[in-house]
Scaffold this active site. Structure first.
Site: not given
Ligand SMILES: [Zn+2]
Length: 325
Positions: A120, A130, A195, A205, A217, A248, A313
């Site tokens: 990306c 992006c 997404k 972020r 976005r 996602k 994570y």
């Molecule tokens: Zn991106």
């Protein structure tokens, strides 16, 4: 058969009986461990809104990966944090970019590890979008050419799988074509097929320093209100050559995971995103939830919905637990 002849509780009596009839299982093979890689040396910097998640310089990332592989984790997903950003994200595809260097170093030490790279521009552009900006908007077709360059540069460095997360139209096809032309027909594509434009990405972020400097976005990521569109996005990516498709975020979109599972016979990944991680961590810190139990339940729910792979994570934490079993 009804009560009193049929009694569902018979199969819940003991842990052995429960495990005998358990329908869904979580294994270490399901896990993909995301890592943030930055320039410099000896850096392991905790992310404020993601306790126990760090930005690593390459030397420190190698230590982290060593621990992860010792726990049995077989795949990592890399996000780069470059020193230099510009309008067109040049540092995303240069030979000595942060990800290119990281992939070479990781593959050198851990040749068997599956290295997946995020493809990306948002971490590499000064504006944080992006894609390439033209007339104040993200220009789809100009962006495709840059994404193709990024993917090829990652493949050259040794990436096994590239993962485009930009949500431009036609990017999977363009990347497949570029990889094949460059002699990387063996490199797979895991596409962020579905997404959503989600507020659950907030902590990421901060971690990747990739918040957009203007606007948002919504012109490329999906509207959280839509599910039929998810089917169209996924089928386009599959037709264009995606090997693995992804949803996602994960937990707020379990219905979408289920839908894609029913519709497509492709490996399906789900990304338990930074905001999902932060919610669990924050509630646990306040003593309001049991972190380990919630973690387990959240991951098993994602698998039950139909995901084959989970990017999380919590990968190391859950791998430890699974090893103890
Ligand atoms: Zn991106």
């Amino acid at each position: 058969m009804l009560f009193p002849e049929y009694r569902p509780r018979r199969l819940r009596r003991t842990e052995n009986i429960r495990s005998l009839v358990r329908e869904t299982h979580l294994t270490i093979d399901d896990l993909i461990y995301p890592l943030f890689i930055c320039e410099g040396k000896n850096i392991k910097q905790e992310i404020r809104s993601m306790p126990e998640v760090y930005r690593f310089s390459i030397d420190k990332a190698l230590e982290e990966i060593k621990e992860a592989t010792q726990l049995g984790i077989k795949a990592v997903l890399l996000f780069g944090i470059p020193n230099k950003k510009d309008e067109v994200g040049t540092s995303a595809y240069i030979e000595n970019g942060i990800i290119q260097k990281a992939v070479r170093a990781i593959k050198d030490k851990f040749p068997e590890l599956i290295v997946i790279t995020d493809v990306c521009l948002c971490e590499y552009t000064s504006h944080g979008h992006c894609g390439i900006i033209k007339n104040g908007e993200v220009d789809n077709d100009l962006t495709l050419e840059v994404l193709a360059k990024i993917a090829v540069s990652h493949a050259k460095a040794g990436a096994d799988i590239v993962a485009p997360s930009d949500m431009m139209d036609g990017r999977v096809g363009r990347i497949r074509e570029a990889l094949d032309e460059a002699g990387f027909s063996h490199v797979a594509i895991m596409s962020y097929a579905v997404k959503y434009c989600s507020a659950f990405y907030g902590p990421f972020r901060e971690a990747a320093e990739s918040a957009p400097k203007f606007g948002d976005r919504r012109s490329y990521q999906m509207d959280p209100a839509n599910s039929r569109e998810a089917l169209r996005e996924a089928s386009l990516d599959i037709e264009e050559g995606a090997d693995i498709i992804m949803v996602k975020p994960a937990m707020p979109y379990l219905d979408i995971i289920k839908m894609l599972r029913n519709e497509f016979n492709y490996p399906l990944a789900a990304y338990q995103v930074s905001g999902e991680y932060a919610m669990i961590k924050a509630a646990a810190k306040l003593g309001w939830l049991d972190e380990e139990k919630i973690l387990w339940e959240s991951l098993i729910s994602i698998k039950r919905a139909g995901a084959d792979l989970i990017i999380t994570y919590f990968a190391k934490k859950i791998a430890k637990k699974l090893n103890e079993k």
